[in-house]
Enzyme design. Sequence first.
Site, PDB file in Angstrom:
ATOM      1  N   ASN A 485       0.893  -1.132   0.045  1.00  0.00           N
ATOM      2  CA  ASN A 485      -0.038   0.018  -0.178  1.00  0.00           C
ATOM      3  C   ASN A 485       0.909   1.272  -0.031  1.00  0.00           C
ATOM      4  OD1 ASN A 485      -1.623   2.394   0.520  1.00  0.00           O
ATOM      5  ND2 ASN A 485      -3.099   0.999   1.878  1.00  0.00           N
ATOM      6  N   ASP A 486       1.119   1.916  -1.091  1.00  0.00           N
ATOM      7  CA  ASP A 486       1.995   2.852  -1.258  1.00  0.00           C
ATOM      8  C   ASP A 486       1.639   4.162  -0.503  1.00  0.00           C
ATOM      9  OD1 ASP A 486       3.839   1.698  -3.435  1.00  0.00           O
ATOM     10  OD2 ASP A 486       2.299   2.349  -4.846  1.00  0.00           O
ATOM     11  N   CYS A 487       0.264   4.105  -0.170  1.00  0.00           N
ATOM     12  CA  CYS A 487      -0.294   5.367   0.661  1.00  0.00           C
ATOM     13  C   CYS A 487      -0.052   5.359   2.160  1.00  0.00           C
ATOM     14  CB  CYS A 487      -1.693   5.515   0.236  1.00  0.00           C
ATOM     15  SG  CYS A 487      -1.834   5.855  -1.743  1.00  0.00           S
TER      16      CYS A 487
END
Length: 815
Positions: A485-487
Site C-alpha cells: 500500500n504505497d499510501c
Amino acid sequence: MNPYGYFDDDNREYVITRPDTPLPWLNYLGQDDLFGLCTNTGGGYTFYRDAKLRRLTRYRYNEIPYDNNGRYLYIKDGDTIWNPTWKPTRTALDRYECRHGLGYSRITAEKNGIEVEVLFFIPNNETVELWKTTVRNKSGQARDIQLFSFIEFCLYEAQNDATNYQRTYSIGEVEQEDGVIYHKTEYRERRSHYTIFGCTHPVAGFDTSRDAFVGVHNGLHDPKVVLAGKSANSIAHGWNPIGSHSLDLHLAGGEEKVFTFVLGYVEVGDAAKFDAPFVMNKAAGRAIMEKYSDVKDVDRAFTDMTTRWDERLGVFQVQSPSPELNRMGNIWNQVQCMTTFNLSRSASLFETGIGRGMGYRDSNQDILGFVHMVPEKARQRVLDIAATQMSSGLCFHQYQPLTKKGNADIGGGFMDDHLWLVLSTCAYIKETGDTSILSEDIGYADQPDDAKSGTLLDHLELSIRYCLENVGPHGLPLIGHADWNDCLNLNCFSTEPNESFQLAGHGADDKVAESVMIAGLFLNASDLLAGLYDHLGQAGDAARIRAGYDTILSAVDQHGWDGKWFVRAYDAYGKPVGSAVNEEGRIYIESQGWCILGGVGIEDGRARTALDSVHEHLFFEHGCVLQQPAYSEYHVELGEVSSYPPGYKENAGVFCHNNPWIQFALMKLGDGDRAFLYYLSICPAAKEDIIDTYRAEPYVYSQMIAGKDAANPGEAKNAWLTGCAAWTFLTVSQGFCGIQPDYTGLRLDPCIPSHWPEFKVTRKFRGATYDITVKNPSGKSKGITSLVVDGQMVPGNIIPTAPAGRTVTVEAVLA
C-alpha cells in the site's frame, strides 16, 4: 441490461453499439515491441516499448472532452463531414459499432448510405500499426466522397513534448515522398529512428503541419482542410508535425474500396542515415509500405495475429456453470494479464506513460498471471526485474522498459518490493521445470557494469535476508517508505501540500514503523523458497529458510493479532494501525489476506475469525473495501492513505488488487461459496446491469471501485493496468479450478461454489495437454477424494508430468 454493448463470446469480442459510453472504453494493440491504446472512438496513441521515451503519436490527457486525439478518418460527403469513430466531429451516425477484440479494434459506421469499416491492429513481431479501411457504397447510386486521415506526431520523449515548448515548437521536421510522410524530428542529430505514415491507396494530397490542417483557431471537430475539401500539401517546420492524407473516392452503387493506412516505427541501425544532405535514407520505410501494399498481406498478418492469440489463450480454458467466470477466465482476464505484463502500470487512460515505467512489485505479480502463456518472456522479465535490485537488498521501485535501468523518480525504500521476486521466480520454475534460471549471473543495479556479480538465487537469498535483518521493536519487518500500500506512509509526516507522498522524506526514526502485511508476505515467500530448496535437494538450506519463517511467525503470533483480526502495522511511535484501539481505520484488508496466505491462524481458528471480520466490516455488494471506518480527517502519521475523501482509493475504496487475496484465503479454508460471492462482487462482467453506475469497461478489471462511504458507491476508475488482473486469473485457474503448477506436475486442489455439479478445464503444461473433469456429486466445495489419470487411480492430488505431445485425461471427484 447494458445499453452500450454486449459480450460476443464466440468471437471473443466486446461489441459496443453506442459511441457515447459512460467513459471511454479502451483496448490495447500489440504484444511485442510496438503498442497502441485504442478507444471505442479511435482515441489513444502508439509507442515503441516505452511510452515515455518512444511515443510516436500524441494524446491529450484530461482534456475536454475526454479522449482527445487519436487515429482519425474524416469523411466529407458533400456538405456532411463525419467520422466512423464518431469523434471528433460527433456527427450523428446512422449506425455505429466497435468490436474490441484480442489485440485489435474494428470500428464500423454508416452515414447516408456510405459505410466505413476500420480495423486497427499491430502484426506479430512488427513495429507497424495497420488501419485496414473498407469504404462501401450502400446507397445504390454512384457517389463521390473524400476521405482524410489524421494523426499528430509526438516528438518521441513524451514529457519534453508536453512541457518544453520553447524547444519543441522549433525542432519538428518531416519529409514526404510519394504520399508517405516521414517524421524525422531530431533525426539529424541524436536519434537513429523515425516514424512513417502512409496509405496504400493513391492520395490526392497530404499535410504535415497541424496549423495548416486544423487551423490555429479551429479544432479537431472542424479542421479547416476538411472543411475546404482540399489538402494544403503543407510541410511542417517546427511547431506541431502531423500526418494527413486526402483521398478522392468514386464508388459505384454497391462498390467497396479497401486500402490500408500504415503507421510504422523504423530504427536505422548500421545503415547510413542520409542519402544526401538533409534527405533521409528511406529504404526501410519504403520496404514497410511495399510489404503491406497488397491487402492480402494485411489479411494474412491479421490471421497470424489471431492464431497466436488462439495458442496463448488455449493454454488454459475452463467450462464452468458461471458464464462470467468462463468469459473472464478464458478470454478477457488473460488478455488483461498479457497487457499488464507488457506495460505494468505505465500507459493507460489514467496512467500517462510519463510518471511510471515497469514497477518492481507490480511486474513480479504480473508474471504470476502471465507465465503460463509465454514462459520464455516471463523468464527474461524475472531476470530484468532482479537486475534492478541493489546489493543492499532494496530495489528500484520501477525501471524504464526501453533502457531496463532503475528510475528513482517515483521514490524508493518500499520494503515489500524485494519479496515479490521470490513469488515470480518460483512460479516460473513450477510452470517450466527450468531451474537453470537460478544460476543466471545478473549482478546488482548499484554495481559497475563490468563488475556485476550475483545470481538470481543470490537475489532470492538477499531478499529473505534483508527482511530478517530489518525488523522493528516488535520483531516485525520495517515498513520503510511504505509496503504494498504505497499510501501507508508511516515515516513521512508530510505537511507540505506541494510535496509528493511518494517522494517525501522521512520525518521520524524509520527503524520503528513495522508492517504486519510484509510479515505475512515474508511467510509466504520464505515458505516458497524453502519448498524450492526441497526440490533442489538442499535440505540444509530449506531448514535455514524455515528457521527464518519461524522467527517472523512468532512475531506475528505475539504482536500481529488484535483479537478478531490481524493488525495492519505499527506506526513510527510504536502504536498499532488497523486495530480495535483506533477510532478510524480499525481493520485493514491486506494483513488479513497475507497473514492467512502465510499460514497464520489456520489451525487455531484465527484465520476464520479474521475472515468473518472482513465479511462483517469490509464486504459490501461491490467488493471488500480497504479499511473501516474510513478516515474522516488527514492523519500526518499515516500519510496519503488518509488524504483521500472517504470511500475513494486507499481510504476505504474497493482496491480490487487486494480482493483476490481474501478470495484465496477463503479458499484456503475451503469456503468456496463466500469466495465466489466475493469474486462476482468485483467482476466487471457481472456489472452489465449497473453499467451507468460502474462506468468503466465491463470486460477488464479496474484498479478501484468507490466504496460504501463514497458519494457514488460502485463507480469504477482506472481500468486495465492493475495487479487485480493477475491475481484474479490465479483465483480462477489455481483457486476455483485448483490447477496449480508444481515442481513435479500439476497439483489439483479446487475450491468451488458448492452448487457447481462439475467443471472442466483444458490445461497445457510443459508440452502436454491435460483434459480435466472435476465432478461434485455431494455438493462440496473442497477436497479431492478420487483422482484418475488416463484410467489409472493416482494417490494424492498431483497429476504427474506427461511427455510433451501427450494428451492426458484426468477425472477427479470432490466428496
